[in-house]
Scaffold this motif. Structure first.
Motif, PDB file in Angstrom:
ATOM      1  N   GLN A  45       0.824  -1.206   0.000  1.00 17.84           N
ATOM      2  CA  GLN A  45       0.000   0.000   0.000  1.00 17.84           C
ATOM      3  C   GLN A  45       0.860   1.258   0.000  1.00 17.84           C
ATOM      4  O   GLN A  45       0.616   2.191  -0.770  1.00 17.84           O
ATOM      5  N   SER A  46       1.876   1.287   0.851  1.00 11.04           N
ATOM      6  CA  SER A  46       2.768   2.451   0.897  1.00 11.04           C
ATOM      7  C   SER A  46       3.492   2.628  -0.431  1.00 11.04           C
ATOM      8  O   SER A  46       3.649   3.750  -0.927  1.00 11.04           O
ATOM      9  N   ALA A  47       3.930   1.508  -1.022  1.00 10.24           N
ATOM     10  CA  ALA A  47       4.641   1.561  -2.302  1.00 10.24           C
ATOM     11  C   ALA A  47       3.756   2.152  -3.389  1.00 10.24           C
ATOM     12  O   ALA A  47       4.192   3.003  -4.175  1.00 10.24           O
ATOM     13  N   VAL A  48       2.494   1.715  -3.434  1.00  6.02           N
ATOM     14  CA  VAL A  48       1.561   2.215  -4.448  1.00  6.02           C
ATOM     15  C   VAL A  48       1.314   3.705  -4.261  1.00  6.02           C
ATOM     16  O   VAL A  48       1.323   4.485  -5.223  1.00  6.02           O
ATOM     17  N   GLU A  49       1.103   4.139  -3.019  1.00 10.11           N
ATOM     18  CA  GLU A  49       0.839   5.556  -2.760  1.00 10.11           C
ATOM     19  C   GLU A  49       2.033   6.422  -3.159  1.00 10.11           C
ATOM     20  O   GLU A  49       1.865   7.508  -3.719  1.00 10.11           O
ATOM     21  N   ILE A  50       3.229   5.949  -2.878  1.00  6.90           N
ATOM     22  CA  ILE A  50       4.433   6.700  -3.240  1.00  6.90           C
ATOM     23  C   ILE A  50       4.589   6.767  -4.755  1.00  6.90           C
ATOM     24  O   ILE A  50       4.921   7.818  -5.317  1.00  6.90           O
ATOM     25  N   LEU A  51       4.320   5.664  -5.440  1.00  8.98           N
ATOM     26  CA  LEU A  51       4.420   5.639  -6.901  1.00  8.98           C
ATOM     27  C   LEU A  51       3.381   6.545  -7.547  1.00  8.98           C
ATOM     28  O   LEU A  51       3.649   7.189  -8.565  1.00  8.98           O
ATOM     29  N   ILE A  52       2.198   6.601  -6.967  1.00  5.58           N
ATOM     30  CA  ILE A  52       1.157   7.500  -7.478  1.00  5.58           C
ATOM     31  C   ILE A  52       1.637   8.944  -7.398  1.00  5.58           C
ATOM     32  O   ILE A  52       1.448   9.736  -8.325  1.00  5.58           O
ATOM     33  N   GLU A  53       2.283   9.268  -6.289  1.00  6.63           N
ATOM     34  CA  GLU A  53       2.761  10.642  -6.089  1.00  6.63           C
ATOM     35  C   GLU A  53       3.910  10.973  -7.037  1.00  6.63           C
ATOM     36  O   GLU A  53       3.981  12.066  -7.595  1.00  6.63           O
ATOM     37  N   ILE A  54       4.819  10.030  -7.221  1.00  6.60           N
ATOM     38  CA  ILE A  54       5.992  10.270  -8.065  1.00  6.60           C
ATOM     39  C   ILE A  54       5.615  10.330  -9.541  1.00  6.60           C
ATOM     40  O   ILE A  54       6.169  11.117 -10.306  1.00  6.60           O
ATOM     41  N   GLU A  55       4.664   9.503  -9.952  1.00  4.66           N
ATOM     42  CA  GLU A  55       4.234   9.368 -11.347  1.00  4.66           C
ATOM     43  C   GLU A  55       5.328   8.745 -12.207  1.00  4.66           C
ATOM     44  O   GLU A  55       5.191   7.645 -12.702  1.00  4.66           O
ATOM     45  N   ASN A  56       6.417   9.482 -12.400  1.00  6.00           N
ATOM     46  CA  ASN A  56       7.516   8.990 -13.235  1.00  6.00           C
ATOM     47  C   ASN A  56       8.824   9.481 -12.623  1.00  6.00           C
ATOM     48  O   ASN A  56       9.055  10.685 -12.534  1.00  6.00           O
ATOM     49  N   ILE A  57       9.672   8.556 -12.214  1.00  8.04           N
ATOM     50  CA  ILE A  57      10.901   8.930 -11.512  1.00  8.04           C
ATOM     51  C   ILE A  57      11.824   9.764 -12.385  1.00  8.04           C
ATOM     52  O   ILE A  57      12.632  10.559 -11.885  1.00  8.04           O
ATOM     53  N   HIS A  58      11.691   9.642 -13.702  1.00  9.74           N
ATOM     54  CA  HIS A  58      12.569  10.378 -14.613  1.00  9.74           C
ATOM     55  C   HIS A  58      12.205  11.863 -14.688  1.00  9.74           C
ATOM     56  O   HIS A  58      12.905  12.636 -15.343  1.00  9.74           O
ATOM     57  N   ARG A  59      11.122  12.240 -14.014  1.00  8.66           N
ATOM     58  CA  ARG A  59      10.799  13.667 -13.909  1.00  8.66           C
ATOM     59  C   ARG A  59      11.790  14.387 -13.000  1.00  8.66           C
ATOM     60  O   ARG A  59      11.897  15.609 -13.031  1.00  8.66           O
ATOM     61  N   PHE A  60      12.506  13.616 -12.184  1.00  7.11           N
ATOM     62  CA  PHE A  60      13.386  14.201 -11.178  1.00  7.11           C
ATOM     63  C   PHE A  60      14.841  13.911 -11.526  1.00  7.11           C
ATOM     64  O   PHE A  60      15.232  12.759 -11.704  1.00  7.11           O
ATOM     65  N   GLU A  61      15.617  14.967 -11.601  1.00  2.00           N
ATOM     66  CA  GLU A  61      17.025  14.840 -11.990  1.00  2.00           C
ATOM     67  C   GLU A  61      17.843  14.126 -10.927  1.00  2.00           C
ATOM     68  O   GLU A  61      18.760  13.362 -11.239  1.00  2.00           O
ATOM     69  N   ASN A  62      17.528  14.385  -9.676  1.00  2.68           N
ATOM     70  CA  ASN A  62      18.269  13.763  -8.581  1.00  2.68           C
ATOM     71  C   ASN A  62      17.374  13.632  -7.353  1.00  2.68           C
ATOM     72  O   ASN A  62      16.221  14.089  -7.348  1.00  2.68           O
ATOM     73  N   ALA A  63      17.927  13.012  -6.311  1.00  9.90           N
ATOM     74  CA  ALA A  63      17.149  12.760  -5.097  1.00  9.90           C
ATOM     75  C   ALA A  63      16.774  14.055  -4.380  1.00  9.90           C
ATOM     76  O   ALA A  63      15.735  14.126  -3.719  1.00  9.90           O
ATOM     77  N   LYS A  64      17.603  15.089  -4.513  1.00 14.85           N
ATOM     78  CA  LYS A  64      17.299  16.365  -3.866  1.00 14.85           C
ATOM     79  C   LYS A  64      16.026  16.979  -4.431  1.00 14.85           C
ATOM     80  O   LYS A  64      15.209  17.542  -3.694  1.00 14.85           O
ATOM     81  N   LYS A  65      15.857  16.877  -5.747  1.00 11.97           N
ATOM     82  CA  LYS A  65      14.660  17.437  -6.371  1.00 11.97           C
ATOM     83  C   LYS A  65      13.421  16.629  -6.002  1.00 11.97           C
ATOM     84  O   LYS A  65      12.330  17.186  -5.840  1.00 11.97           O
ATOM     85  N   LEU A  66      13.588  15.330  -5.854  1.00  8.57           N
ATOM     86  CA  LEU A  66      12.475  14.499  -5.398  1.00  8.57           C
ATOM     87  C   LEU A  66      12.107  14.872  -3.966  1.00  8.57           C
ATOM     88  O   LEU A  66      10.927  14.973  -3.621  1.00  8.57           O
ATOM     89  N   SER A  67      13.125  15.112  -3.148  1.00 12.04           N
ATOM     90  CA  SER A  67      12.898  15.516  -1.763  1.00 12.04           C
ATOM     91  C   SER A  67      12.159  16.851  -1.691  1.00 12.04           C
ATOM     92  O   SER A  67      11.250  17.028  -0.880  1.00 12.04           O
ATOM     93  N   ALA A  68      12.537  17.776  -2.568  1.00  9.90           N
ATOM     94  CA  ALA A  68      11.866  19.077  -2.601  1.00  9.90           C
ATOM     95  C   ALA A  68      10.411  18.924  -3.030  1.00  9.90           C
ATOM     96  O   ALA A  68       9.519  19.607  -2.516  1.00  9.90           O
ATOM     97  N   TYR A  69      10.163  18.017  -3.965  1.00  7.02           N
ATOM     98  CA  TYR A  69       8.798  17.773  -4.443  1.00  7.02           C
ATOM     99  C   TYR A  69       7.914  17.238  -3.323  1.00  7.02           C
ATOM    100  O   TYR A  69       6.730  17.571  -3.232  1.00  7.02           O
ATOM    101  N   PHE A  70       8.503  16.425  -2.456  1.00  5.07           N
ATOM    102  CA  PHE A  70       7.760  15.862  -1.332  1.00  5.07           C
ATOM    103  C   PHE A  70       7.698  16.830  -0.145  1.00  5.07           C
ATOM    104  O   PHE A  70       7.042  16.546   0.843  1.00  5.07           O
ATOM    105  N   GLY A  71       8.402  17.955  -0.251  1.00  4.01           N
ATOM    106  CA  GLY A  71       8.375  18.941   0.822  1.00  4.01           C
ATOM    107  C   GLY A  71       9.276  18.616   1.990  1.00  4.01           C
ATOM    108  O   GLY A  71       9.058  19.092   3.107  1.00  4.01           O
ATOM    109  N   LEU A  72      10.321  17.818   1.749  1.00  5.15           N
ATOM    110  CA  LEU A  72      11.227  17.428   2.831  1.00  5.15           C
ATOM    111  C   LEU A  72      12.489  18.280   2.886  1.00  5.15           C
ATOM    112  O   LEU A  72      13.256  18.176   3.842  1.00  5.15           O
ATOM    113  N   HIS A  73      12.729  19.105   1.864  1.00  3.51           N
ATOM    114  CA  HIS A  73      13.970  19.875   1.837  1.00  3.51           C
ATOM    115  C   HIS A  73      13.917  20.993   2.880  1.00  3.51           C
ATOM    116  O   HIS A  73      12.847  21.541   3.173  1.00  3.51           O
ATOM    117  N   PRO A  74      15.071  21.345   3.473  1.00  2.17           N
ATOM    118  CA  PRO A  74      15.096  22.386   4.502  1.00  2.17           C
ATOM    119  C   PRO A  74      15.009  23.785   3.903  1.00  2.17           C
ATOM    120  O   PRO A  74      15.549  24.048   2.831  1.00  2.17           O
TER     121      PRO A  74
END
Length: 214
Positions: A45-74
């Motif tokens: 369930q958690s995996a599916v919810e995360i994949l729904i949010e990400i849509e396509n991992i290639h939208r993100f150049e690196n992990a920092k940008k993914l972190s910013a998308y999720f609102g985790l960046h400082p």
């Protein structure tokens, strides 16, 4: 991913969240679900919810940008009473951060890797929620890595990646030190040009002559 799916704020109106996730999960690439569930702290369930949010991992150049998308960046915040500091930006959907948070709680309970990360953060004086933020960051970096490389999670590979990253960081730090020393030496040569008989440019000669006359 077979379809670009995006779950909006309707989550709050769903009476049976698990059923909705399972229905949407039928449209998700099962290979990607298997990749995420190779991270032992993530269930289907958690995996599916995360994949729904990400849509396509290639939208993100690196992990920092993914972190910013999720609102985790400082981000730096300062209040009117003068209190300031770096805090989690909390941009994006709070529901998906809740999924990461709950997965993080599972991680520090059952995974030695994440438990050590949490303990190290607490040892540095961070409170529980700040330490959980560090754990969530790590979890998201792992998620990015397995999806980007299309390889299941391995603690051995992760340790090697961490070691390589530390080595690279140390090399960059040493390089900056060397560059700073070279700049200091260059500045000293500039200031001492002509004083020890070394050749200097006409501009330097004119400058030193003016200094001597004064």
């Amino acid at each position: 991913m077979k379809q670009n799916l995006k779950v909006q704020s309707f989550w709050g109106f769903c009476q049976n969240r698990t059923e909705v996730v399972n229905e949407i999960g039928l449209c998700i690439d099962t290979a990607e679900v298997k990749l995420l569930t190779s991270i032992s702290v993530l269930g289907n369930q958690s995996a599916v919810e995360i994949l729904i949010e990400i849509e396509n991992i290639h939208r993100f150049e690196n992990a920092k940008k993914l972190s910013a998308y999720f609102g985790l960046h400082p981000v730096f915040k300062q209040s009117g009473d003068g209190k300031w500091g770096n805090h989690m930006s909390k941009k994006g959907r709070s529901e998906i951060r809740a999924v990461l948070y709950m997965s993080g709680l599972t991680a520090i309970r059952y995974s030695e890797l994440f438990r050590n990360i949490y303990s190290n953060a607490r040892a540095k004086g961070k409170n529980h929620f700040s330490s959980m933020g560090v754990v969530m960051h790590k979890l998201l970096r792992v998620i990015f890595g397995v999806l980007k490389n299309k390889q299941g999670f391995s603690t051995i590979v992760d340790e090697q990646n961490v070691s390589n990253a530390k080595t690279k960081k140390d090399e960059q730090k040493e390089k900056r030190k060397t560059q700073k020393k070279e700049q200091v030496i260059k500045l000293e040569r500039y200031n001492n040009a002509g004083l020890n008989g070394s050749p200097i440019s006409k501009r330097h000669a004119k400058k030193h002559k003016k200094i001597q006359e004064t």
